[in-house]
Design an enzyme around this catalytic site. Structure first.
Site, PDB file in Angstrom:
ATOM      1  N   HIS A 108       1.217  -1.139  -0.366  1.00 56.02           N
ATOM      2  CA  HIS A 108       0.506   0.236   0.465  1.00 56.02           C
ATOM      3  C   HIS A 108       0.831   0.646   0.059  1.00 56.02           C
ATOM      4  CE1 HIS A 108       1.246   0.298   4.151  1.00 56.02           C
ATOM      5  NE2 HIS A 108       0.535  -0.633   4.442  1.00 56.02           N
ATOM      6  N   ASP A 404       3.707  -4.363   4.010  1.00 58.69           N
ATOM      7  CA  ASP A 404       5.130  -4.919   4.384  1.00 58.69           C
ATOM      8  C   ASP A 404       5.777  -5.861   4.925  1.00 58.69           C
ATOM      9  OD1 ASP A 404       4.047  -4.057   6.538  1.00 58.69           O
ATOM     10  OD2 ASP A 404       5.784  -2.704   7.063  1.00 58.69           O
TER      11      ASP A 404
END
Length: 521
Positions: A108, A404
């Site tokens: 994102h 992540d």
């Protein structure tokens, strides 16, 4: 005679120079470049910490471990400030190779902090979208309007109830910012131009040909939509199916793996011990806690690097507090930030050295890699001459919008452990290519033979790219492939063999089931 010899020397020498220039241009036209303005150096100074920030080129790999990375430079790279001049290697291939499919995983975009620093003001950031506020993008206004038609799309629960646009004037925790939206509009547009000449998707693409999946967080859903809009401007909502991944590992129905959880617990213990051993980090947290008037333990638990990164990425001054209320008062400094950031960089080196994270990552990302391999096999089989196409076609474009904690283990599982930690709006791309010998010569022969060949018979190739850089030959499965003398791409067979068998050698197993359920000790 002397003049004649000089003339011949000039002709030969000039021809050599032209040949070198011509060869150089063939490669330089693929190399990302930046404008002169972006190449000018500027410096950030605070408490004796200086860093020169140069070209906008964002490298996928850190500097060699023999050269200590600058923590402030690495932090700015992590911010990934939108850059309309950035170019990439996606879509480049040897002449006449045919692109069969593309699978993309993104992190994102820029988000508001997940943590807040006690006794300090929250960063003042507006999470509504406005074309009059920077950073912006030429597609931003039409993107906003198009998202208003999202009710026509097909959303797997619970995605239908998630907002398609960030919408709070005072950002909420973890909310995607306008910067994050713009990052992925650029990402999608970059790949749109990269693949346009390859006709990856027909203009009348079917719902089956485009697969979009995301976790249930608004920041991943919105990032995925921004990327998709940049890639397929004004896409037809009625054709779009958006699938939900309940796990950040995108492991679907294959998430149960006790050994993976044990490796993660061992890795977390290593992280904890590594932090405890860093005296400079401990002194820094103590100084910061004294300034704020907090117990050091409370400050550590607040994960201040998350909030400080937000200030840095958005050009905001670090938090300040008045004296009193148990603290000496003052501002948190760039030097303190640099110590925490450096510890994280050092931890990445130690993580690779110890190897526990790599074992965790291998088991964590097998389900995703196995799905990726299966999709490539289906597309490859469908591309064979004489085969009857499935109604609606195959999934030639897949977009997975993740975090992540998804991308970092994927990089490790692929053997890319020296790659930079996934920045905001990072992307990993898998490209499947077919060689021209099959396209031009062998297809008729296969049609006569009834297409009995295997998908791994030497005509199919894979490229892996990270943030626009070709990292294929850094991967475990293609590191030793001689791409200079033979094929400039990695054989698909290498990847399939790696996913189905070889990747488990790191945990002394030959299958996912054996690796997950074998008793330790």
């Amino acid at each position: 005679m002397l003049g004649h010899n000089r003339f011949l020397l000039l002709v030969v020498g000039g021809g050599a120079v032209l040949a070198i220039i011509s060869l150089s241009l063939q490669f330089l036209n693929l190399i990302p470049s930046s404008t002169l303005r972006e190449q000018q150096l500027f410096q950030v100074a605070d408490e004796g910490v200086w860093v020169a920030l140069g070209k906008s080129r964002k490298r996928a790999f850190q500097v060699p471990h023999t050269q200590k990375p600058n923590p402030i430079f690495e932090a700015y790279s992590y911010c990934n400030i939108p850059n309309h001049t950035e170019q990439a290697w996606e879509g480049h291939s040897p002449v006449d190779y045919k692109l069969l499919s593309v699978q993309v995983m993104i992190r994102h975009g820029d988000r508001y902090p997940l943590y807040s620093i006690p006794k300090t003001k929250r960063p003042a950031i507006d999470c509504t979208l406005s074309i009059s506020r920077q950073p912006s993008h030429p597609l931003l206004n039409s993107f906003i309007n198009h998202m208003g038609k999202g009710g026509q799309g097909h959303w797997k629960p619970p995605l239908g109830s998630v907002s398609r646009l960030p919408s709070h004037s005072a950002c909420e925790i973890g909310e995607l910012t306008q910067t994050g939206v713009v990052q992925h509009l650029y990402n999608g547009q970059l790949l749109h131009h990269a693949y346009k000449q390859h006709s990856l998707l027909p203009t009348d693409w079917s719902p089956r040909q485009v697969w979009v999946e995301t976790t249930g967080r608004s920041r991943t859903l919105q990032s995925g939509l921004a990327f998709l809009y940049g890639f397929l401007p004004n896409f037809d909502w009625s054709k779009l199916n958006v699938h939900h991944q309940w796990s950040t590992l995108f492991c679907g129905s294959a998430c149960d793996c006790p050994a993976r959880n044990r490796y993660l617990e061992d890795e977390q213990r290593r992280q904890y011990q590594f932090r405890l051993a860093n005296d400079n980090l401990d002194r820094t947290y103590t100084d910061m806690a004294r300034t704020l008037g907090l117990p050091t333990r409370e400050l550590r638990a607040a994960n201040p690097i998350d909030s400080l990164l937000c200030h840095l990425c958005h050009g905001l001054s670090f938090p300040c507090v008045p004296s009193g209320n148990g603290g000496t008062g003052g501002c948190l400094t760039m030097a303190q930030f640099a110590v925490i950031q450096q510890q994280q960089l050092d931890d990445e080196v130690d993580r690779t050295r110890v190897g526990l994270y790599h074992k965790y990552a291998t088991l964590a990302m097998y389900p995703y890699l196995n799905r990726t391999a299966a999709k490539m096999e289906r597309v490859a089989k469908a591309s064979r001459a004489g085969r009857k196409s499935r109604v609606g076609g195959e999934e030639v474009f897949t977009l997975s919008s993740a975090h992540d904690v998804t991308m970092a283990p994927l990089l490790s599982a692929l053997g890319l452990e020296d790659a930079r930690f996934p920045r905001f709006a990072a992307r990993i791309v898998f490209e499947l290519w077919k060689s021209p010998s099959v396209i031009q010569g062998q297809t008729k022969k296969r049609a006569r033979e009834g297409d009995k060949s295997n998908v791994t018979d030497g005509d199919l190739f894979l490229r892996v790219l990270y943030n626009g850089e070709d990292v294929t030959f850094h991967t475990t499965f293609c590191h030793s492939h001689d791409h200079y003398m033979n094929q400039p791409l990695c054989p698909l067979e290498n990847f399939l063999t790696f996913v189905r068998r070889d990747m488990f050698s790191i945990v002394n197993a030959t299958s996912y089931k054996e690796a997950c359920y074998r008793q330790s000790g």
